[in-house]
Design a protein around this motif. Structure first.
Motif, PDB file in Angstrom:
ATOM      1  N   PRO A  11       0.830  -1.214   0.000  1.00 40.48           N
ATOM      2  CA  PRO A  11       0.000   0.000   0.000  1.00 40.48           C
ATOM      3  C   PRO A  11       0.861   1.259   0.000  1.00 40.48           C
ATOM      4  O   PRO A  11       2.014   1.244   0.418  1.00 40.48           O
ATOM      5  N   LEU A  12       0.255   2.347  -0.463  1.00 42.72           N
ATOM      6  CA  LEU A  12       0.928   3.634  -0.537  1.00 42.72           C
ATOM      7  C   LEU A  12       0.530   4.447   0.692  1.00 42.72           C
ATOM      8  O   LEU A  12      -0.640   4.798   0.851  1.00 42.72           O
ATOM      9  N   GLY A  46       8.981   9.551  -3.637  1.00 39.14           N
ATOM     10  CA  GLY A  46       7.874   8.730  -4.114  1.00 39.14           C
ATOM     11  C   GLY A  46       7.154   9.247  -5.337  1.00 39.14           C
ATOM     12  O   GLY A  46       5.993   8.887  -5.570  1.00 39.14           O
ATOM     13  N   ARG A  47       7.821  10.062  -6.174  1.00 39.91           N
ATOM     14  CA  ARG A  47       7.167  10.557  -7.386  1.00 39.91           C
ATOM     15  C   ARG A  47       6.783   9.401  -8.312  1.00 39.91           C
ATOM     16  O   ARG A  47       5.647   9.320  -8.795  1.00 39.91           O
ATOM     17  N   SER A  48       7.733   8.513  -8.588  1.00 45.49           N
ATOM     18  CA  SER A  48       7.479   7.389  -9.500  1.00 45.49           C
ATOM     19  C   SER A  48       6.424   6.452  -8.931  1.00 45.49           C
ATOM     20  O   SER A  48       5.606   5.878  -9.674  1.00 45.49           O
ATOM     21  N   ARG A  49       6.426   6.285  -7.623  1.00 49.81           N
ATOM     22  CA  ARG A  49       5.445   5.405  -6.984  1.00 49.81           C
ATOM     23  C   ARG A  49       4.027   5.955  -7.170  1.00 49.81           C
ATOM     24  O   ARG A  49       3.084   5.191  -7.393  1.00 49.81           O
ATOM     25  N   GLU A  53       0.780   4.312  -9.125  1.00 48.13           N
ATOM     26  CA  GLU A  53      -0.566   4.245  -8.546  1.00 48.13           C
ATOM     27  C   GLU A  53      -1.592   4.805  -9.531  1.00 48.13           C
ATOM     28  O   GLU A  53      -2.686   4.260  -9.683  1.00 48.13           O
ATOM     29  N   ALA A  54      -1.225   5.904 -10.210  1.00 44.73           N
ATOM     30  CA  ALA A  54      -2.123   6.491 -11.201  1.00 44.73           C
ATOM     31  C   ALA A  54      -2.415   5.489 -12.318  1.00 44.73           C
ATOM     32  O   ALA A  54      -3.560   5.376 -12.791  1.00 44.73           O
ATOM     33  N   CYS A 113      -0.377  12.890 -16.331  1.00 43.37           N
ATOM     34  CA  CYS A 113       0.220  12.727 -14.999  1.00 43.37           C
ATOM     35  C   CYS A 113       1.740  12.748 -15.161  1.00 43.37           C
ATOM     36  O   CYS A 113       2.302  11.850 -15.808  1.00 43.37           O
ATOM     37  N   THR A 114       2.385  13.735 -14.583  1.00 38.73           N
ATOM     38  CA  THR A 114       3.827  13.881 -14.770  1.00 38.73           C
ATOM     39  C   THR A 114       4.539  13.979 -13.430  1.00 38.73           C
ATOM     40  O   THR A 114       3.943  14.337 -12.413  1.00 38.73           O
ATOM     41  N   ALA A 115       5.827  13.649 -13.462  1.00 38.34           N
ATOM     42  CA  ALA A 115       6.663  13.755 -12.264  1.00 38.34           C
ATOM     43  C   ALA A 115       8.011  14.329 -12.676  1.00 38.34           C
ATOM     44  O   ALA A 115       8.527  14.024 -13.752  1.00 38.34           O
ATOM     45  N   ARG A 116       8.575  15.156 -11.817  1.00 42.11           N
ATOM     46  CA  ARG A 116       9.874  15.764 -12.094  1.00 42.11           C
ATOM     47  C   ARG A 116      10.597  16.023 -10.772  1.00 42.11           C
ATOM     48  O   ARG A 116       9.968  16.091  -9.712  1.00 42.11           O
ATOM     49  N   ARG A 117      11.900  16.179 -10.887  1.00 45.17           N
ATOM     50  CA  ARG A 117      12.686  16.499  -9.699  1.00 45.17           C
ATOM     51  C   ARG A 117      12.608  17.988  -9.429  1.00 45.17           C
ATOM     52  O   ARG A 117      12.831  18.814 -10.316  1.00 45.17           O
ATOM     53  N   TRP A 118      12.285  18.314  -8.179  1.00 43.02           N
ATOM     54  CA  TRP A 118      12.194  19.711  -7.791  1.00 43.02           C
ATOM     55  C   TRP A 118      13.569  20.380  -7.920  1.00 43.02           C
ATOM     56  O   TRP A 118      14.593  19.808  -7.612  1.00 43.02           O
TER      57      TRP A 118
END
Length: 462
Positions: A11-12, A46-49, A53-54, A113-118
């Motif tokens: 679970p997340l 946990g961006r990739s996680r 989930e998406a 749905c995107t993820a990036r390093r701050w």
């Protein structure tokens, strides 16, 4: 740009707002027509996680899911969910692929749905996605809270951690990747006994965890690595003026390395308080510094702290001001070399201490001693619950508050803004479970009365 991994079976934890937003966006795609959801954070949060989930939510709802712009089908007959990880690493080819996907999916609703390093500079794909007319919701990921971290540890171990293992879990400060790697490493090395509770059978950090920290360091430049090595010797919290003095550099030249370390996730920033993201990161970095080098660095810091006021440096107008940090994007160079520490242990020329004396060892008595040397009567309140959670700067501010100074007066004395003083007072009240300055005065006076008068110091005989 990396593709997204499949969702895991565990679970997340601690991401309820983000998961709720994902579910709502995907299930309402027919009505909204299009939406963009972005996750941003430092490495390991946990961006990739969340993207995984998406994907699981989208597939369960019957939507089409693609995890790479370059592998998309030519025809879409259902709502489309596009999962794109590490978009800060994209290039012009990704932008062309994005345009083709938009063209092919013109007749169906799309959830991006995107993820990036701050902290990384905007890439071509960042710019292209930013030009989309779809509503956009951004989530800046933070470390997990204590409850979520304990639940995650329970899932990984199969039992509630207790004793030294529970304290080790707490020391990770809610960093999801660090917690997972730590516990997996301990289990793989056979150093955890799992029964009704999970207990450590031997001390020390597993090699798998040390390897994780080394990988984080690989994203830092040599000068940033050097700064982190020295900072690990001085303490958990970074005192900007002292760190610049020990490194033998100007404060302005230290800013890019501090910025880089925050972007890398090895340091964290809370207001104007910059510290190691967690104590275990600091321990791994510190273990790379030989004991003799640690002694030399601490000696340099001691001379800096003990330098008297009113020296030639003061008359020349030379002093290290307080600096508020606002770290924005700066590319980190992928270099691994760690330059050796300067072995010169000679005392630096006397110079004036800044009025903010932030002691970097973790002992409350050291903070009080150095604050007194600056003319700030910081209380030593070992008996007050929560006192050991205060930073050294907060100890000094508490002492001046107890003396009756206003926020403006404290700010002038410490070269801070009244807003910053108010921020630290709120943190002090929260740590000590009080609500006002009056409570703080009463608490410190009660503690002092409980200890009684200080023992009389007698002169040595002879």
């Amino acid at each position: 740009m990396n593709t997204v991994l499949e969702a895991g079976t565990r679970p997340l934890h601690g991401r309820a707002p983000e998961v709720s937003a994902l579910r709502h966006a995907i299930r309402s795609a027919h009505r909204t027509g299009g939406l963009r959801i972005s996750f941003e954070g430092t490495p390991g949060l946990g961006r990739s996680r969340l993207l995984a989930e998406a994907g699981a939510v989208a597939e369960a709802s019957g939507a089409t899911v693609i995890r790479s712009l370059h592998e998309a089908p030519e025809v879409f007959d259902r709502p489309l969910v596009v999962l794109l990880d590490d978009i800060h690493c994209s290039d012009a080819a990704d932008v062309r692929a994005l345009a083709q996907v938009r063209l092919n999916a013109a007749d169906v609703p799309v959830v991006w749905c995107t993820a990036r390093r701050w902290g990384r500079p905007n890439s071509p794909l960042d710019v292209a996605l930013g030009s989309l007319p779809d509503p956009h919701r951004l989530f800046r990921l933070r470390p997990l809270d204590d409850r979520a971290a304990r639940e995650m540890a329970h899932d990984l171990l199969g039992a509630e951690p207790e004793g030294a293992l529970a304290r080790m879990v707490s020391c990770v400060s809610g960093h999801p990747q660090a917690l997972r790697v730590l516990l997996e490493g301990l289990l793989e090395e056979g150093r955890v006994e799992v029964g009704t509770y999970a207990r450590l059978t031997s001390s020390g950090l597993p090699e798998k965890f040390r390897g994780l920290v080394r990988r984080y360091l690989q994203d830092c430049s040599p000068s940033c690595d050097h700064m982190l090595l020295v900072a690990s010797v001085l303490g958990t919290h970074l005192a900007f003026g002292e760190l610049a003095e020990v490194l033998g550099t100007k404060p302005s030249r230290l800013l890019p390395d501090l910025q880089e370390a925050v972007v890398s996730g090895l340091l964290s920033q809370d207001g104007d308080d910059v510290r190691f993201a967690n104590g275990l990161f600091r321990n791994v970095i510190l273990s790379a510094v030989p004991a003799t080098a640690q002694a030399a660095v601490r000696e340099q810091a001691h001379h800096y702290r003990a330098a008297p006021r009113g020296t030639a440096a003061e008359h020349s107008g030379r002093r290290t001001p307080h600096v508020a940090y606002d770290f924005s994007a700066r590319p980190a160079r992928n270099l691994m070399a760690l330059p050796p520490l300067n072995g010169n242990t000679a005392a630096p020329a006397p110079r004036r201490l800044p009025k903010v004396v932030t002691v970097l060892n973790d002992h409350p008595a050291a903070a009080a001693r150095n604050a007194s040397a600056e003319g700030h009567a910081a209380p030593v309140a070992h008996g007050i619950p929560g006192w050991d959670r205060l930073t050294e700067k907060q100890v000094v501010i508490a002492g001046l508050t107890v003396q009756g100074l206003t926020n403006k007066e404290i700010a002038e004395r410490l070269y801070l803004s009244p807003h910053t003083v108010n921020y630290h007072l709120r943190k002090i009240f929260q740590a000590l479970s009080i609500r006002s300055r009056t409570d703080l005065v009463r608490l410190t006076h009660t503690d002092s009365a409980g200890r009684g008068p200080a023992p009389e110091t007698r002169p040595a005989a002879g």
